[in-house]
Design an enzyme around this catalytic site. Sequence first.
Site, PDB file in Angstrom:
ATOM      1  N   ASP A 545       0.009  -5.280  -5.517  1.00 48.00           N
ATOM      2  CA  ASP A 545       0.370  -4.287  -4.515  1.00 48.00           C
ATOM      3  C   ASP A 545       1.889  -4.276  -4.379  1.00 48.00           C
ATOM      4  O   ASP A 545       2.553  -5.288  -4.614  1.00 48.00           O
ATOM      5  CB  ASP A 545      -0.276  -4.627  -3.169  1.00 48.00           C
ATOM      6  N   GLU A 546       2.423  -3.149  -3.954  1.00 47.46           N
ATOM      7  CA  GLU A 546       3.881  -3.012  -3.891  1.00 47.46           C
ATOM      8  C   GLU A 546       4.522  -3.932  -2.862  1.00 47.46           C
ATOM      9  O   GLU A 546       5.717  -4.256  -2.968  1.00 47.46           O
ATOM     10  CB  GLU A 546       4.249  -1.570  -3.566  1.00 47.46           C
ATOM     11  N   ASP A 547       3.758  -4.376  -1.855  1.00 44.63           N
ATOM     12  CA  ASP A 547       4.328  -5.256  -0.845  1.00 44.63           C
ATOM     13  C   ASP A 547       3.914  -6.712  -1.045  1.00 44.63           C
ATOM     14  O   ASP A 547       4.015  -7.531  -0.134  1.00 44.63           O
ATOM     15  CB  ASP A 547       3.937  -4.794   0.560  1.00 44.63           C
ATOM     16  N   ASP A 634     -10.755  -2.609  -4.871  1.00 41.59           N
ATOM     17  CA  ASP A 634     -10.624  -4.013  -5.255  1.00 41.59           C
ATOM     18  C   ASP A 634     -11.952  -4.755  -5.105  1.00 41.59           C
ATOM     19  O   ASP A 634     -12.293  -5.614  -5.922  1.00 41.59           O
ATOM     20  CB  ASP A 634      -9.528  -4.696  -4.438  1.00 41.59           C
TER      21      ASP A 634
END
Length: 727
Positions: A545-547, A634
């Site tokens: 995930d980007e974070d 997911d």
Amino acid sequence: MQAKKRYLLLVASCAFLACAYFGGYRARGAGGRASGEGAAGARAFWRGGAEEEERGRRRRPSLRPLSPASCRMDTCFEASKCRGELAVYVYPSEGPASPSYRKVLSALRQSRYATDDPSRACLFVLGIDTLDRDPLSPDFVHNVPQRLQRLPFWNGGRNHVVFNLYSGTWPEYSEEGLGFDAGYAILARASASVSRFRPLFDISLPLFHKQHPEKGGEPGAAVDNNFPADKRYLLAFKGKRYVHGIGSETRNSLWHLHNERDLVLVTTCRHGKSWRNMKDERCDEDNREYDRYEYEVLLQNSTFCLVPRGRRLGSFRFLEVLQAGCVPVLLSNSWRLPFSSVIDWNKAVLWADERLLLQVPELVRSVGAARILAMRQQTQLLWEQYFSSIEKIVFTTLEIIAERIPGRARRDALAWNSAPGALVTLPQYADTRDAYPFWLEAMGTSPPGPNAFTALIYCQLGAPTHPTSPLYRLIKNISRSRYIHRILIMWANDRPPPPRSRWPSTPYSVPLDIIDASVYSPGMGISARFQPHALIETAAVLQLDEDASLTADEADFAYTVWKDFPDRIVGYPARTHFWDDAKGAWGYTSRWTNEYSIVLTGAAVYHRYYHDLYTRWLPPLLHKAVAQTNNCEDILMNCLVAHVTRRPPLKLTQRKQYKEPPQTAGARSPWNDPDHFIQRQSCLNTFAAVFGYMPLVRSRVRLDPMLFKDPVSNLRKKYRQIELVGS
């Protein structure tokens, strides 16, 4: 003079006959072409358009086998209809149908094979119930010949699959007793004999009960290491016998083998309405002996189980014995075993000759313990992969047919006869076994390609506007990994991605590419995150995930562990599922416990093959559920991998936080949103319903780098930075 006249008359007669013959031949040819044009025009829809129709008429011979009995795929099957993925058109249901046939049609209509457009179909399945063709049965459907002729795409049965479990009736139970002409259709039937079976065209099915589940199915009763090899009884059988008629010879003689010690073979005459009038002198004694034993107890406590023929060649007992892990001993001469064209039954069953019944004890005593254990394990593999549900039986039938179509890729015996089985092995993915994650350990090889991973970062919140943003730091961290091959940004934001100059710089050897996720329509329901992208050149994919706040050491450690477990998901954030008795449903929790069943793909490594399975193999209902929530992809990936491997994921280190805190004032993480967990619980129950069971497997295993928390010199530590990350 007379001789000369006779000679001239003979020459003239020959010339006249020659003209008549060749002129008539040309006339017939013209007439045949004219009638062929009319027939081809009527089949324009079947052939898929006027252009293909004209091309096929000029260049391809028509399919005209001598008889349906001689059918092969190249003579009775229109392969030109089968382009791309195998597409199956199921006719609308017509008339009454048995519960078993309704399960067959339901499994097909909900599968990835189904199409509502007959012009795209490669195979056609009848909406008419043909499973039970015994006129004495309450499930017998009348007027099938007339109904077949009304089908718009019947075409003599070409490209049709006819499912049948019972044919014929008392007293012969003939295989020819379907009660209708199946023409050039593929017969998928139970109790098929070698003499009536068309090799590489027909399919042999197992006989299954009406209660056989549509999906999922019960697991096998024998565990992988089911010791000891020898159980209480060496050979067992409990069932009815027939006093007279077909199938009675073998069962009426079983009492000769029964010794009440290690050979328990008991029968009863108590069946049928008139059994008392037909019973012989042994019936009373047999009935008393029969009542002494419980059937399930015999199955679980026997090394070998006898599977004699019934009125027909097959019997329900075959699947019952497979599930129990009791090695089948077959007494059914000339029976074509289910799916025998792809399954190596020599690894799971013993054959005995009905004419040599007294030699059966010697046969089973000659099998060693090692072979018994191997055969027992193979029964469990075959049961769970191909026979535990009607869905698996139907899908196996379709996959066998697909491999027979000219030009299609075929799987070898290893794929069919070893875990995880051919149903989850896409032949179009690769033509070598080492490209899949399942058999690398058995072959003693490593994943092909570079010794590296591809980092796939899913970005939908924002852009790396400054060096302190989570995405910016993540890219910089991952680019320092020793095993990084490429970084892919899956851009799923409504705004266009920023120019390349605003992205962080990466080493020259680590290219950074941006993929526009908008090319994957949300209406398709297929996640852009798990698309089989061409830029993924490594076997390993590090999904992020980007974070995510992953360090280079954590990425390297995850990849190192994954190389030893290439068929599983290996990662950091873990969740678990549980059964909620109060709600009568599955629950989902992120509570901090030692047990887990899900490793979130926001920071996990897995094999790229699962992208293909996720996109091309899962049924449309599952993709639709993910698209509606935009939340649960997911979890679905975890369910998919667990369903394929029957194993749990692997969690790495005890780390509570793997995401950066929100950067914007007032921003709220979705992980703290109650609706987020409600959606995920709903997804979990939907997934379990579509799979037919709960595929997730719980585990308490956690893998940490050795010495990473021990108070020793940092110079002795391989992954030093993991210790600095807060737990």
